[in-house]
Design an enzyme around this catalytic site. Structure first.
Site, mmCIF file in Angstrom:
data_model
loop_
_atom_site.group_PDB
_atom_site.id
_atom_site.type_symbol
_atom_site.label_atom_id
_atom_site.label_comp_id
_atom_site.label_asym_id
_atom_site.label_seq_id
_atom_site.Cartn_x
_atom_site.Cartn_y
_atom_site.Cartn_z
ATOM 1 N N SER A 289 87.785 159.212 66.463
ATOM 2 C CA SER A 289 88.994 159.218 66.036
ATOM 3 C C SER A 289 89.040 158.156 64.926
ATOM 4 O O SER A 289 88.118 157.456 65.016
ATOM 5 C CB SER A 289 89.836 158.771 67.014
ATOM 6 O OG SER A 289 89.913 157.286 67.482
ATOM 7 N N ASP A 290 89.925 158.089 64.075
ATOM 8 C CA ASP A 290 90.126 156.669 63.306
ATOM 9 C C ASP A 290 90.707 155.640 64.084
ATOM 10 O O ASP A 290 90.983 155.850 65.441
ATOM 11 C CB ASP A 290 90.747 156.860 61.936
ATOM 12 C CG ASP A 290 90.408 155.849 60.966
ATOM 13 O OD1 ASP A 290 89.760 154.938 61.508
ATOM 14 O OD2 ASP A 290 90.777 155.734 59.612
ATOM 15 N N TRP A 291 90.344 154.481 63.667
ATOM 16 C CA TRP A 291 91.074 153.121 64.510
ATOM 17 C C TRP A 291 92.296 153.403 65.118
ATOM 18 O O TRP A 291 93.363 153.370 64.388
ATOM 19 C CB TRP A 291 91.031 152.018 63.524
ATOM 20 C CG TRP A 291 91.293 150.648 64.068
ATOM 21 C CD1 TRP A 291 92.591 150.303 64.492
ATOM 22 C CD2 TRP A 291 90.428 149.776 64.301
ATOM 23 N NE1 TRP A 291 92.414 148.902 64.942
ATOM 24 C CE2 TRP A 291 90.997 148.508 64.653
ATOM 25 C CE3 TRP A 291 88.962 149.508 64.023
ATOM 26 C CZ2 TRP A 291 90.577 147.366 65.062
ATOM 27 C CZ3 TRP A 291 88.461 148.195 64.285
ATOM 28 C CH2 TRP A 291 89.026 147.240 64.936
#
Ligand code: BGC
Length: 755
Positions: A289-291
């Site tokens: 995932s992104d942050w």
């Protein structure tokens, strides 16, 4: 260049104790079947908690230096699979030791970092690198970045960013390959090859990460993190193309975007992550995932709580969660309740273990802290070469450039000596102490007589306190070099701008300097195109150096002095005004395309004019229809002419190969490089096609007076598009081709028919 980059690989493999021909890693020699059986065996020994642990990526913000003790305990229990931003080598080694020696199944950790355009040796920002139109050089830069970063145990970089961006307001355009899917795909391939090296299992190889999947660059209004609405046909024909190519290049990992795409956040998007990425493209690496992007599906209004967010992402096959803990806190319950099957989790963990095995982490979990290689002379030379080739000469009235030896120079402006600023966005590890600024470069070998007066302390400086001194310096010179643009913090993530003029009082200072009557060269350092309408007629030459990195100063000086002729080309259309955005060359024709002769500017409309549609075409009354500079544009200190432009056949069958030839001649008086560009247009389609699409390009260096025949080969499949029936098709009919200097050059036109 190819040999050059191979040489680098060999030299560094020798230095770092690896041999590309004889990998000591057993994993890479295993057949895929053996690898899968090995994963089966690891998985069979893992508890549910340990499997969930593999999906967790923990870490710190790049600013935090201390490592919390509880993270070590979590590794000991097998609750963490990966870390990001662990920049203390001792911490990294200790964490890995705990994972290997004390965790239940001795599964190594994978350490990640945003190594975007260099680690210590900083290369130009990716937008600038795209402007080199030199993929082999970009590959070399990525190789060097991996060699440097792996000395810190970093075996996974969150790059390349493959988001197409047609909006320079978006701060992350700096990190992109620009607006064109073909160029972005070519550059993306180069980065992946460079980061991952000849063999992923070598200790100097890093897993690359194709991000952000997908549509993040189409954020509404260029505001970062905003909504993207892209119809399915454009999604495939434009936005997905570079990602597909990355899968074909064996990219090891993918990252989802923060954005909502057509109503479904990218991190919970089953269509993208399952149907397209896995089922259609056969990607077998893992997706991170992104942050916090999994839990951000809550404010998106797509999940009620973390539990639901975890469910949606896991069902979509998002394998690893960056920083937030929705998986850690909820996957067990989701499985026990039967909402998600354990098989689903097994697939996620399998994807992660596959890449850890391919990286050779099970065999070689530790790294050799051979830091001597950082800022190696060869790295600095490659960074300079990349900066040299990325610099675009936009304007050069009366051939004011190159500089003449006898000229007295006034070096002015906030970015002439700003070592941190010229490194650009995403340079956590680059150190300004190593930066060569333009001023430093002029000081180093002073063949020129120059005087420096900053005028403004930083790019946003609005005070005119330094104007008087700068004006005096300019008065005592023959030519003014104004180093302006934007500081590095004004582009990159969350750094979108609504106004793209030079910030602060730069325009005012240029205006004052113009009044002196001396020629002015504007050297821009920026993360994006800067709108120049207010000052363009006040300067005689403009150079766009992007944020050129560690060696930018030397590169700029060599261009200004004429040692090297500029050869960068724009990877993005340069707008006159923000109001034209989005502006890109490969747009559709519309039913009412512009007829240049019929265009009426609003100043020419008679007062009280009768209600009429004024030309009836798609344009702006106040700004027309052209950008400031087109995609692919860039001047040199020479001239190039094209002749004998030909096509192998005018009537082609589907599946045939087509050869287009052109002779390029350097008709000027100095050696220079041309980027020969081939564009095509599918005239009539079952869906409307763009007015032009970049098909191939070639960089060619020619001595004054020299000629070369350029050959472009392509197949009809390269002309295919994704249609409404969700298939890639090549349709029969008329096509046009242009061989030229940029996207607006229509001088050399060819036609052919696909039967
Ligand atoms: C960015 C990613 C980056 C990640 C880790 C996020 O904010 O969008 O591109 O890789 O942070 O630093």
């Amino acid at each position: 260049m190819k040999n050059y980059s191979l040489l680098f690989v060999i030299i560094y493999c020798l230095i770092s104790g690896c041999n590309p021909k004889e990998s000591t890693n057993t994993a890479i020699n295993e057949t895929e079947d053996a690898l899968e059986s090995r994963i089966d065996s690891i998985l069979s020994k893992m508890t549910l908690e340990e499997k969930i642990g593999q999906t967790a990526q923990r870490g710190k913000s790049s600013r935090v230096k201390e490592l919390p003790e509880e993270l070590k305990d979590a590794v000991r229990k097998g609750e963490i699979g990966s870390f990001l931003n662990i920049m203390n080598k001792e911490d990294a080694k200790e964490l890995q030791r705990i994972a290997i020696e004390e965790s239940p199944n001795n599964i190594p950790l994978i350490f990640a970092r945003d190594v975007i355009h260099g680690f210590k040796t900083i290369f130009p920002i990716p937008l600038g690198q795209a402007g080199t139109f030199d993929p082999e050089l970009v590959e070399l830069g990525a190789r060097i970045s991996a060699i440097e970063a792996s000395t810190y145990g970093i075996r996974w970089t969150f790059a390349p960013m493959l988001d197409i961006s047609r909006d320079p307001r978006w701060g992350r355009i700096a990190e992109s390959g620009g607006e064109d899917p073909y160029l972005t795909a070519v550059m993306g391939t180069a980065y992946v090859k460079g980061f991952q090296g000849e063999d992923l299992s070598l200790p100097t190889s890093m897993a690359a990460c194709a991000k952000h999947f997908v549509g993040y660059g189409a954020a509404e209004g260029g505001r970062d993190y905003n909504t993207a609405n892209i119809n399915n046909v454009s999604l495939h024909n434009t936005y997905l193309k570079p990602f597909k190519k990355a899968v074909e290049t064996n990219v090891a990992t993918f990252m989802t975007g923060f954005n909502d795409l057509n109503g479904i956040p990218a991190s919970g998007n089953t269509y993208l992550l399952k149907e397209v990425l896995r089922d259609q493209w056969g990607f077998d690496g893992f997706v991170v995932s992104d942050w916090n992007s999994i839990i951000e599906m809550i404010p998106h209004g797509f999940a009620k709580n973390e539990y639901q967010a975890a469910e949606k992402s896991a069902k979509a096959m998002l394998d690893m969660e960056m920083t937030s803990t929705a998986y850690q806190n909820n996957l067990k319950t989701l499985i026990e309740e039967g909402t998600i099957s354990e098989n689903q989790l097994n697939s996620m963990v399998r994807n992660i273990l596959r890449i850890k095995l391919r990286l050779g982490l099970f065999e070689n979990p530790y790294f050799d802290p051979n830091s001597d290689i950082l800022y190696d002379q060869k790295h600095l030379e490659a960074a300079k070469e990349t900066a040299l080739k990325s610099i675009v000469l936009l304007k050069n009235d009366n051939n004011i450039l190159p500089l003449k030896r006898e000229q007295r120079l006034a070096i002015i402006g906030p970015l002439a000596d700003a070592p941190h600023e010229q490194l650009g966005t995403w340079t956590f590890d680059g150190e300004k102490e190593h930066t060569i600024t333009p001023l430093l470069s002029f000081k180093k070998d002073s063949i020129y007589n120059f005087k420096y007066s900053q005028g403004l302390s930083f790019s946003r400086d609005k005070k005119n306190a330094g104007f008087a001194e700068a004006i005096q310096t300019a008065k005592n010179s023959d030519i003014i070099l104004f180093f302006g643009g934007e500081e590095s913090i004004l582009s990159g993530e969350a750094h979108s701008r609504a106004n793209l003029d030079l910030p602060g009082a730069q325009e005012q200072l240029i205006t004052e300097l113009h009044k002196i009557g001396k020629p002015i060269v504007l050297i821009l350092m920026a993360g994006r195109p800067i709108t120049l309408t207010n000052i363009l007629d006040k300067v005689d030459a403009v150079i766009c150096a992007w944020h050129p990195g560690t060696m930018g100063g030397d590169a700029i000086k060599e261009i200004l002095s004429g040692k090297v002729s500029p050869s960068g080309r724009l990877p993005v259309t340069w707008p006159k005004e923000v109001g034209q955005i989005p502006i890109y060359y490969n747009h559709k024709n519309t039913g009412r395309p512009v007829v240049p002769d019929e265009y009426v500017h609003m100043d020419s409309i008679p007062i009280g004019a009768w209600q009429s549609s004024l030309g009836n075409t798609s344009h702006y009354l106040d700004l027309g229809y052209l950008p400031q500079y087109p995609f692919g544009y860039g001047l040199t200190y020479s001239n190039f002419e094209y002749s004998d432009v030909s096509i192998s056949s005018k009537s082609i069958k589907k599946g045939d190969t087509i050869v287009v030839k052109a002779t390029v001649t350097n008709t000027g008086t100095v050696k220079a490089s041309e980027v020969v560009q081939l564009y095509f247009r599918d005239m009539v389609g079952s869906i409307t096609r763009p007015i032009k699409e970049l098909l191939r390009f070639k960089r060619v260096a020619l001595d004054a007076g020299a000629s070369k025949e350029i050959e472009f080969t392509f197949n009809t499949d390269d002309l295919s598009f994704y249609g409404v029936d969700k298939k890639w098709i090549v349709e029969s009919g008329d096509f046009m081709l242009w061989v030229g200097k940029d996207a607006q050059d229509t001088t050399h036109e060819l036609t052919f028919v696909i039967e």
